[in-house]
Design a protein around this motif. Structure first.
Motif, PDB file in Angstrom:
ATOM      1  N   LEU A 266      62.009  46.420  32.597  1.00 16.62           N
ATOM      2  CA  LEU A 266      63.393  46.752  32.961  1.00 16.62           C
ATOM      3  C   LEU A 266      63.526  48.236  33.304  1.00 16.62           C
ATOM      4  O   LEU A 266      64.125  48.601  34.319  1.00 16.62           O
ATOM      5  N   ALA A 267      62.964  49.095  32.463  1.00 14.95           N
ATOM      6  CA  ALA A 267      63.053  50.540  32.681  1.00 14.95           C
ATOM      7  C   ALA A 267      62.355  50.943  33.980  1.00 14.95           C
ATOM      8  O   ALA A 267      62.895  51.743  34.758  1.00 14.95           O
ATOM      9  N   ALA A 268      61.177  50.393  34.229  1.00 17.32           N
ATOM     10  CA  ALA A 268      60.439  50.719  35.449  1.00 17.32           C
ATOM     11  C   ALA A 268      61.212  50.265  36.685  1.00 17.32           C
ATOM     12  O   ALA A 268      61.264  50.976  37.699  1.00 17.32           O
ATOM     13  N   THR A 269      61.827  49.110  36.612  1.00 11.38           N
ATOM     14  CA  THR A 269      62.593  48.585  37.746  1.00 11.38           C
ATOM     15  C   THR A 269      63.819  49.437  38.018  1.00 11.38           C
ATOM     16  O   THR A 269      64.141  49.733  39.173  1.00 11.38           O
ATOM     17  N   ARG A 270      64.516  49.842  36.987  1.00 12.84           N
ATOM     18  CA  ARG A 270      65.711  50.681  37.157  1.00 12.84           C
ATOM     19  C   ARG A 270      65.372  51.993  37.875  1.00 12.84           C
ATOM     20  O   ARG A 270      66.171  52.498  38.654  1.00 12.84           O
ATOM     21  N   LYS A 271      64.194  52.518  37.625  1.00 11.69           N
ATOM     22  CA  LYS A 271      63.788  53.777  38.258  1.00 11.69           C
ATOM     23  C   LYS A 271      63.595  53.634  39.762  1.00 11.69           C
ATOM     24  O   LYS A 271      63.771  54.597  40.502  1.00 11.69           O
ATOM     25  N   THR A 272      63.221  52.461  40.228  1.00  6.22           N
ATOM     26  CA  THR A 272      62.939  52.282  41.659  1.00  6.22           C
ATOM     27  C   THR A 272      64.207  52.205  42.501  1.00  6.22           C
ATOM     28  O   THR A 272      64.164  52.471  43.697  1.00  6.22           O
ATOM     29  N   LEU A 273      65.320  51.792  41.908  1.00  8.79           N
ATOM     30  CA  LEU A 273      66.593  51.610  42.617  1.00  8.79           C
ATOM     31  C   LEU A 273      66.508  50.569  43.734  1.00  8.79           C
ATOM     32  O   LEU A 273      67.339  50.544  44.622  1.00  8.79           O
ATOM     33  N   ARG A 274      65.509  49.713  43.692  1.00 11.81           N
ATOM     34  CA  ARG A 274      65.340  48.679  44.722  1.00 11.81           C
ATOM     35  C   ARG A 274      65.961  47.348  44.334  1.00 11.81           C
ATOM     36  O   ARG A 274      66.236  46.521  45.187  1.00 11.81           O
ATOM     37  N   ILE A 275      66.160  47.127  43.020  1.00  8.91           N
ATOM     38  CA  ILE A 275      66.729  45.873  42.528  1.00  8.91           C
ATOM     39  C   ILE A 275      68.065  46.182  41.876  1.00  8.91           C
ATOM     40  O   ILE A 275      68.150  47.037  40.997  1.00  8.91           O
ATOM     41  N   VAL A 276      69.114  45.481  42.303  1.00  4.36           N
ATOM     42  CA  VAL A 276      70.447  45.674  41.736  1.00  4.36           C
ATOM     43  C   VAL A 276      70.839  44.420  40.962  1.00  4.36           C
ATOM     44  O   VAL A 276      70.217  43.370  41.095  1.00  4.36           O
ATOM     45  N   SER A 277      71.877  44.546  40.165  1.00  2.00           N
ATOM     46  CA  SER A 277      72.354  43.421  39.336  1.00  2.00           C
ATOM     47  C   SER A 277      71.223  42.862  38.477  1.00  2.00           C
ATOM     48  O   SER A 277      71.089  41.654  38.312  1.00  2.00           O
ATOM     49  N   LEU A 278      70.416  43.746  37.945  1.00  8.43           N
ATOM     50  CA  LEU A 278      69.271  43.368  37.117  1.00  8.43           C
ATOM     51  C   LEU A 278      69.757  42.707  35.833  1.00  8.43           C
ATOM     52  O   LEU A 278      70.619  43.247  35.147  1.00  8.43           O
ATOM     53  N   GLU A 279      69.211  41.525  35.535  1.00  9.81           N
ATOM     54  CA  GLU A 279      69.627  40.781  34.345  1.00  9.81           C
ATOM     55  C   GLU A 279      68.448  40.113  33.656  1.00  9.81           C
ATOM     56  O   GLU A 279      67.439  39.820  34.287  1.00  9.81           O
ATOM     57  N   VAL A 280      68.633  39.877  32.370  1.00 10.44           N
ATOM     58  CA  VAL A 280      67.699  39.085  31.580  1.00 10.44           C
ATOM     59  C   VAL A 280      68.337  37.705  31.448  1.00 10.44           C
ATOM     60  O   VAL A 280      69.484  37.594  31.028  1.00 10.44           O
ATOM     61  N   GLU A 281      67.606  36.673  31.831  1.00  8.46           N
ATOM     62  CA  GLU A 281      68.125  35.299  31.754  1.00  8.46           C
ATOM     63  C   GLU A 281      67.258  34.483  30.803  1.00  8.46           C
ATOM     64  O   GLU A 281      66.031  34.568  30.858  1.00  8.46           O
ATOM     65  N   THR A 282      67.899  33.688  29.965  1.00  9.17           N
ATOM     66  CA  THR A 282      67.144  32.791  29.087  1.00  9.17           C
ATOM     67  C   THR A 282      66.775  31.538  29.869  1.00  9.17           C
ATOM     68  O   THR A 282      67.543  31.058  30.701  1.00  9.17           O
ATOM     69  N   VAL A 283      65.575  31.057  29.587  1.00 11.81           N
ATOM     70  CA  VAL A 283      65.060  29.870  30.269  1.00 11.81           C
ATOM     71  C   VAL A 283      64.369  28.949  29.268  1.00 11.81           C
ATOM     72  O   VAL A 283      64.032  29.359  28.157  1.00 11.81           O
ATOM     73  N   THR A 284      64.156  27.733  29.711  1.00 11.08           N
ATOM     74  CA  THR A 284      63.397  26.748  28.951  1.00 11.08           C
ATOM     75  C   THR A 284      62.247  26.289  29.829  1.00 11.08           C
ATOM     76  O   THR A 284      62.421  26.103  31.026  1.00 11.08           O
TER      77      THR A 284
ATOM     78  N   ASP B  52      68.767  28.429  31.619  1.00 12.03           N
ATOM     79  CA  ASP B  52      69.725  27.841  30.683  1.00 12.03           C
ATOM     80  C   ASP B  52      71.151  27.867  31.229  1.00 12.03           C
ATOM     81  O   ASP B  52      71.922  26.953  30.978  1.00 12.03           O
ATOM     82  N   ARG B  53      71.490  28.917  31.990  1.00 13.34           N
ATOM     83  CA  ARG B  53      72.854  29.021  32.518  1.00 13.34           C
ATOM     84  C   ARG B  53      72.968  28.373  33.898  1.00 13.34           C
ATOM     85  O   ARG B  53      72.088  28.531  34.737  1.00 13.34           O
ATOM     86  N   ILE B  54      74.080  27.690  34.130  1.00 15.05           N
ATOM     87  CA  ILE B  54      74.325  27.057  35.422  1.00 15.05           C
ATOM     88  C   ILE B  54      74.365  28.100  36.541  1.00 15.05           C
ATOM     89  O   ILE B  54      73.895  27.856  37.646  1.00 15.05           O
ATOM     90  N   ARG B  55      74.889  29.277  36.257  1.00 14.48           N
ATOM     91  CA  ARG B  55      74.949  30.343  37.259  1.00 14.48           C
ATOM     92  C   ARG B  55      73.568  30.651  37.807  1.00 14.48           C
ATOM     93  O   ARG B  55      73.369  30.792  39.016  1.00 14.48           O
ATOM     94  N   GLU B  56      72.596  30.755  36.919  1.00 16.67           N
ATOM     95  CA  GLU B  56      71.240  31.079  37.364  1.00 16.67           C
ATOM     96  C   GLU B  56      70.602  29.904  38.092  1.00 16.67           C
ATOM     97  O   GLU B  56      69.821  30.097  39.022  1.00 16.67           O
ATOM     98  N   ARG B  57      70.933  28.693  37.703  1.00 15.15           N
ATOM     99  CA  ARG B  57      70.421  27.526  38.437  1.00 15.15           C
ATOM    100  C   ARG B  57      70.929  27.542  39.876  1.00 15.15           C
ATOM    101  O   ARG B  57      70.193  27.257  40.809  1.00 15.15           O
ATOM    102  N   ILE B  58      72.200  27.877  40.054  1.00 22.37           N
ATOM    103  CA  ILE B  58      72.770  27.951  41.401  1.00 22.37           C
ATOM    104  C   ILE B  58      72.111  29.075  42.195  1.00 22.37           C
ATOM    105  O   ILE B  58      71.771  28.891  43.368  1.00 22.37           O
ATOM    106  N   ARG B  59      71.897  30.219  41.589  1.00 29.03           N
ATOM    107  CA  ARG B  59      71.237  31.333  42.283  1.00 29.03           C
ATOM    108  C   ARG B  59      69.830  30.942  42.725  1.00 29.03           C
ATOM    109  O   ARG B  59      69.375  31.325  43.794  1.00 29.03           O
ATOM    110  N   ALA B  60      69.139  30.146  41.913  1.00 26.57           N
ATOM    111  CA  ALA B  60      67.767  29.753  42.236  1.00 26.57           C
ATOM    112  C   ALA B  60      67.710  28.654  43.293  1.00 26.57           C
ATOM    113  O   ALA B  60      66.812  28.647  44.137  1.00 26.57           O
ATOM    114  N   GLU B  61      68.672  27.743  43.256  1.00 32.07           N
ATOM    115  CA  GLU B  61      68.617  26.573  44.131  1.00 32.07           C
ATOM    116  C   GLU B  61      69.458  26.697  45.385  1.00 32.07           C
ATOM    117  O   GLU B  61      69.293  25.930  46.323  1.00 32.07           O
ATOM    118  N   GLY B  62      70.398  27.635  45.405  1.00 35.51           N
ATOM    119  CA  GLY B  62      71.232  27.804  46.585  1.00 35.51           C
ATOM    120  C   GLY B  62      72.628  27.247  46.371  1.00 35.51           C
ATOM    121  O   GLY B  62      72.948  26.745  45.297  1.00 35.51           O
TER     122      GLY B  62
END
Length: 101
Positions: free
Chosen positions: A45-63, A72-82
Motif C-alpha cells: 500500500l505504501a509503495a503504491t501511494r508513492k507512485t501516484l499511479r493508482i487512485v481510490s486504493l482499497e483493501v477488499e476482503t475476498v473468499t 465479499d462485497r457486491i460493489r467489488e463483484r460489479i467492479r470486477a465483472e462490469g
C-alpha cells in the motif's frame, strides 16, 4: 483474506495488485494476502501511494473457493465483472429527428 484494488489514474481501469507487484486488470491474477501477511500488505500500500499511479486504493476482503477469488462485497463483484445493466448503442437523431417531452 484480502486483495488490493484501485483505479489506474490514466485510464480509470479497475486494477488489482498481483504477486509480482504489478497492477493488472484481471481479478483472478490478484495477490491474496493472508492475515499473517499484514506487513507485506501495508508495504505494498505504501509503495503504491508513492507512485501516484493508482487512485481510490482499497483493501477488499475476498473468499477463495476452489482456487477462484470471490469478492465479499457486491460493489467489488460489479467492479470486477462490469456493469449490471445491458449496454445499448447510442441513439443518433438526424436533422428531422426529435424527442417528445
Amino acid at each position: 483474506m484480502e486483495i488490493l484494488t484501485g483505479n489506474e489514474l490514466m485510464s480509470g481501469a479497475t486494477v488489482y495488485l498481483d504477486r509480482s507487484g504489478n497492477w493488472v486488470e484481471e481479478l483472478q491474477q490478484a495477490r491474496v494476502f493472508l492475515k499473517e501477511e499484514a506487513e507485506s500488505k501495508e508495504a505494498a500500500l505504501a509503495a503504491t501511494r508513492k507512485t501516484l499511479r493508482i487512485v481510490s486504493l482499497e483493501v477488499e476482503t475476498v473468499t477463495l473457493r476452489d482456487g477462484v477469488i470471490h469478492p465479499d462485497r457486491i460493489r467489488e463483484r460489479i467492479r470486477a465483472e462490469g456493469p449490471t445493466a445491458p449496454r445499448f448503442e447510442r441513439q443518433h437523431l438526424d436533422e428531422d429527428g426529435h424527442v417528445s417531452i
